[in-house]
Design a protein around this motif. Structure first.
Motif, short mmCIF file in Angstrom:
data_model
loop_
_atom_site.label_atom_id
_atom_site.label_comp_id
_atom_site.label_asym_id
_atom_site.label_seq_id
_atom_site.Cartn_x
_atom_site.Cartn_y
_atom_site.Cartn_z
N SER A 479 0.83 -1.20 0.00
CA SER A 479 0.00 0.00 0.00
C SER A 479 0.86 1.26 0.00
O SER A 479 0.38 2.35 -0.25
CB SER A 479 -0.94 -0.01 1.20
OG SER A 479 -0.20 0.06 2.39
N VAL A 485 -0.30 0.69 -6.40
CA VAL A 485 -1.68 0.87 -5.92
C VAL A 485 -2.59 1.48 -6.98
O VAL A 485 -3.70 0.99 -7.21
CB VAL A 485 -1.69 1.75 -4.65
CG1 VAL A 485 -3.13 2.07 -4.24
CG2 VAL A 485 -0.96 1.05 -3.51
N THR A 500 -3.97 -4.60 -1.85
CA THR A 500 -2.55 -4.61 -1.47
C THR A 500 -2.17 -5.75 -0.54
O THR A 500 -1.02 -5.87 -0.14
CB THR A 500 -2.17 -3.28 -0.79
OG1 THR A 500 -3.05 -3.06 0.31
CG2 THR A 500 -2.28 -2.13 -1.79
#
Length: 833
Positions: A479, A485, A500
């Motif tokens: 993340s 992401v 994630t």
RNA sequence: GCGGAAGUGGUGAAAUGGCAAACACACUAGCCUUAGGAGCUAGCGCCGCAAGGCUUGCGGGUUCAAGUCCCGCCUUCCGCACCA
């Protein structure tokens, strides 16, 4: 000096030479993909985690598998014997933190080092089929399977209380929590956290996984039992109790609905939803409940849930028994679990030990509703928990047996719609989300507009980015990588975020052995035709510590693939063998105890052959093995004797090569007899019993006899063709256990080609048979003496020979011979009075 | 508590109901010697000088015969466990 050296068995030189030759000939161990008339044989050892170095447990595991693989090759099978690396997982991230080495580099270095160790050990793996689970060529298929399971509703997402290990900073599956502690961190308490998690619906296969165990006759009973307990099937009834003055109902699960007239309270788990409602306008109750929850949490963390004292609090409310309208108090009890059954139970103190204990403590009435089946029997003391009784105090059901009552009462519940027959399982769905970096990225996308969107197949693999900062602070490291992401939604093209979390590493090991059959396929996880040829695995070998985790997940995965039409088999492996642990000085080898023996050390001192052969010789493979270095030295000395004996007599043996043997007699006959007996014994053991320790012992006996006849061999008393058969067969018998030495001596005897391709020797029963045998003679079952008789001697001859013995005559004089037991070929027992 | 496995020499262990301790390790004595992490010979369950007796965790049983089969205990290890 140099001359002397050649007189001595020198494993370092021999093994280095053959290791090179084998490395230059990768086809030696390669199985044929199919199109062969040979029967197939698939033997696999559980793949290791690439920690950096093999330990003795590995060496033992692989020595067993390799002996079997080599034997099956010699028996003429087309053998698949692969190896791979369970290469994702936490240690790589820890190493990254500690040494600032990227996980990928650290892992692949370890793989290379351990592969070298395996090659040094002479393990016969087909490296062309090698599987490394942390490479995108492999884990893309984890993602592919994830998407297929998502399509079939076998993957779902839910917010749930999860086991959280602060040390790993991630979620653990139930199977990874041991006594409230993390399976990797024995000293770390597992906490409960509420998180959105991905789950595999393994419970959809609970019944099938259970039923399948009955058919797995080639699996150890212990493993099957452990899995049965883990699945935890329980048949019973769910019944709704009404709540006086409220609209809610309390649904309880019970396996003993026949005792329901004895229910004198209803007990709720502290987290039960109704509890919150009841406590909403009762501050005192709310405080007590909070205390219960806290206590339960702490007990769980202490890992000693069963030991805490049962207690609870009354709610002041009442429940209504649907069978008789009886009012019973509603309690909240600390021994009722929210995550099993319905989180609520009916309490029948007369017929349940826990309920009894609770009722005694709080003076809740105890009402007996079961009596012994035999009316004359004494009334047993309460709690009386057997199901072998008849109902009393139970209205219209009085007089029925427990079993009949259960059926009848279930019928009533169903018809009156206040309950039903129900089967529940202890098995929970498999939580696979991990807030880790070093694992398979979960191929899902969160779009603000479209919600959860799977990554399309043609965008696979979702590659794990190389440069990600790893910290110990928790949360998914991925993340923190914006490039990873931020994506566009495959559906609407708008901005979206990738999932994630990564997958539990048990996903990797759930299907890796299928990939071996087609390891380089870049269009599918594998070609179903290849899997169809090789599966199921004929023999799977590994540690019993995987009895539930890996072995239940891979059974689940196999069924999922079957339902996807990819495989035809229901089970991954026909036979499973779990080898014992390697211990030292009575304790498991561990760094903290300082009793670790390094395989490299053993190989350097005694050679790979001696190390491997000792691992097979020191104990039967299923038992724990206490590593004693003196024992390895002993095996090494034995191999030295074999080497000297064989090289000494090889020149004359070579002369006899290809010549017909004359009818053997004297020393020749004696040695050939032993040879054929040994062959028979070892062949038999490979076929079932697997007592390789006695196989090695049998080879030692054979060599002892050959050595005792050394003078006769040297004097040429044994004809060259016989000598050739003796030594050649000895080498063949040795080949599964000491492959380097066998290869060396095979060449020494003038044989061309690999020993591995030579057919396994056949035992000639005629030659193996003794012509005269020793027979113990007993009086009243006690051994007195031994006689020698012809092998085929009949009872009469044996009896006469026994009774003619001076020792026997002296002892039966003056007594009456009641009878004489004669077991031909075995013994004579004279029964006197 | 439930389930599984196991208890045999100084040690690792062996024994389709039929000579308990095969095969090794360690130890003892001797030989050899190119002094080696070598090789060879012999001994090695316990008691006893011996003859002989005793011996497979404990107690029963079945059997001509039990380490092995049955029943009841004890101990150790492993797995599961307020599972309703």
């Amino acid at each position: 000096m140099a001359e002397d050296k050649e007189q001595r068995y020198d494993p370092a030189t021999i093994e280095a030479r053959w290791q090179q030759r084998w490395a230059a000939d990768p086809a030696l161990y390669a199985a044929e993909a199919a199109k062969t008339s040979k029967p197939k044989y698939y033997v696999a050892e559980m793949l290791p985690y690439p920690s950096g170095a093999l330990h003795m447990g590995h060496v033992r595991n692989y020595s067993i598998g390799d002996a079997l693989a080599r034997h099956m090759w010699m028996r003429g099978y087309n053998v698949l014997h692969p190896m791979g690396w369970d290469a994702f997982g936490l240690p790589a991230e820890n190493a990254a933190l500690k040494n600032n080495t990227p996980p990928r580099e650290w892992t692949l270095n370890n793989v290379a080092a351990m592969k070298r160790q395996m090659q040094r050990l002479g393990l016969s793996y087909d490296w062309a089929t090698e599987v490394t689970t942390c490479l995108p060529e492999y884990y893309r298929w984890n993602q592919w399977f994830f998407l297929r399971m998502y399509e079939k509703g076998l993957v779902y997402r839910k917010k749930s209380k999860v086991n959280w290990c602060p040390e790993c900073a991630t979620v653990l599956a139930n199977e990874q929590v041991i006594d409230g502690k993390c399976w990797r961190h024995e000293d770390t308490q597992v906490e409960m956290r509420d998180l959105e998690q991905w789950f595999f619906r393994i419970t959809a296969y609970a019944q099938e996984l259970l039923d399948g165990l009955d058919k797995l006759e080639g699996w150890p009973e212990k493993v099957r039992t452990m899995q049965r307990n883990w699945i935890g099937r329980s048949e019973g009834t769910e019944v709704d109790f009404g709540v006086e003055g409220r609209s809610e109902k309390i649904r309880v699960f019970t396996t003993r609905v026949d005792t329901i007239f004895g229910a004198t309270s209803v007990q709720l788990a502290p987290e039960y939803p109704l509890v919150k409602a009841l406590a909403a306008d009762d501050a005192a109750l709310a405080a007590q409940v909070a205390k219960l929850i806290d206590e339960q949490k702490r007990a769980r963390e202490a890992g000693d849930v069963a030991a805490i004292e049962k207690h609870g609090v009354p709610t002041g409310h009442f429940a209504l028994n649907p069978y008789n309208g009886e009012q019973v108090p509603i309690w909240i009890a600390n021994y009722v679990l929210m995550d099993y059954g319905t989180g609520a139970i009916m309490s029948v103190p007369a017929h349940d030990e826990r309920d009894f204990e609770f009722a005694k403590k709080y003076a809740i009435p105890i009402k007996r509703v079961i009596a012994p089946a035999d009316p004359k029997a004494e009334e047993p003391e309460l709690p009386f928990t057997t199901e072998d009784g008849v109902l009393v105090n139970s209205g219209e059901f009085n007089g029925l047996s427990c079993a009949d009552a259960q059926k009848k009462m279930q019928g009533v519940a169903t018809r009156s719609v206040f309950g039903e027959a129900k089967v529940i399982f202890r098995l929970k769905d498999w939580g696979v989300s991990r807030q880790r970096y070093w694992g398979t990225p979960i191929p899902m996308i969160h779009c603000e507009r479209d919600g959860l969107v799977p990554v399309p197949d043609d965008k696979l693999p979702v590659v794990l980015p190389a440069q990600v900062e790893i910290t110990q602070t928790g949360g998914s490291p991925l993340s923190r990588d914006p490039d990873f992401v931020h994506v566009t939604c495959p559906k609407c093209g708008g901005p979206a975020r990738r999932e994630t979390d990564t997958m539990d590493t048990f996903v990797d090991s759930s299907w890796y052995f299928y990939r071996y059959t087609d390891a380089k396929n870049d269009r599918q996880p594998f070609d179903p035709a290849r899997v169809g040829y090789w599966f199921p695995i004929d023999q799977y070998i590994g540690g019993v510590e995987h009895a539930i985790l890996h072995l239940i997940y891979s059974r689940f995965w196999t069924r999922v693939m079957r339902d996807l039409g990819l495989v035809k088999n229901d089970e991954p492996a026909q036979r499973l063998f779990t080898q014992g642990m390697v211990i030292k000085d009575g304790a498991k080898m561990s760094k903290s105890k300082g009793n670790v023996v390094s395989p490299d050390d053993m190989v350097a001192r005694y050679g790979a052959d001696a190390t491997r052969m000792y691992a097979l010789f020191a104990a039967p493979p299923d038992r724990d093995l206490d590593w004693q270095e003196d024992g390895v030295a002993g095996v090494s000395r034995f191999l030295g004797r074999v080497w000297r004996l064989t090289t000494k007599h090889a020149p004359r043996a070579r002369i006899g090569r290809g010549q017909a043997s004359p009818n053997p007699e004297g020393t020749s006959l004696k040695l050939l007899r032993k040879l054929h007996q040994t062959t028979a014994k070892i062949t038999q053991d490979f076929e079932g019993r697997w007592h390789f320790n006695t196989c090695v012992a049998a080879i030692m006996e054979l060599v002892n006899e050959l050595q005792a006849a050394d003078a006769q061999l040297a004097a040429g008393q044994v004809p060259a063709p016989v000598l050739h058969e003796l030594l050649r067969t000895l080498v063949l018998l040795l080949a599964p256990f000491a492959p380097f030495l066998a290869a060396e001596l095979w060449e020494e005897l003038g044989e061309a080609g690999a020993v591995l391709r030579a057919p396994w020797p056949k035992s000639d029963p005629g030659l193996a048979r003794e012509d005269e045998i020793e027979i113990p003679v007993q009086i009243n079952g006690k051994l007195i003496t031994v006689i020698r008789v012809a092998a085929g001697a009949d009872s009469k001859t044996m009896e006469a020979a026994a009774l003619a013995q001076e020792k026997i005559r002296a002892r039966i004089a003056g007594k009456t011979v009641m009878k004489v037991i004669v077991v031909p070929g075995k013994l004579v027992n004279v029964v006197v009075k």
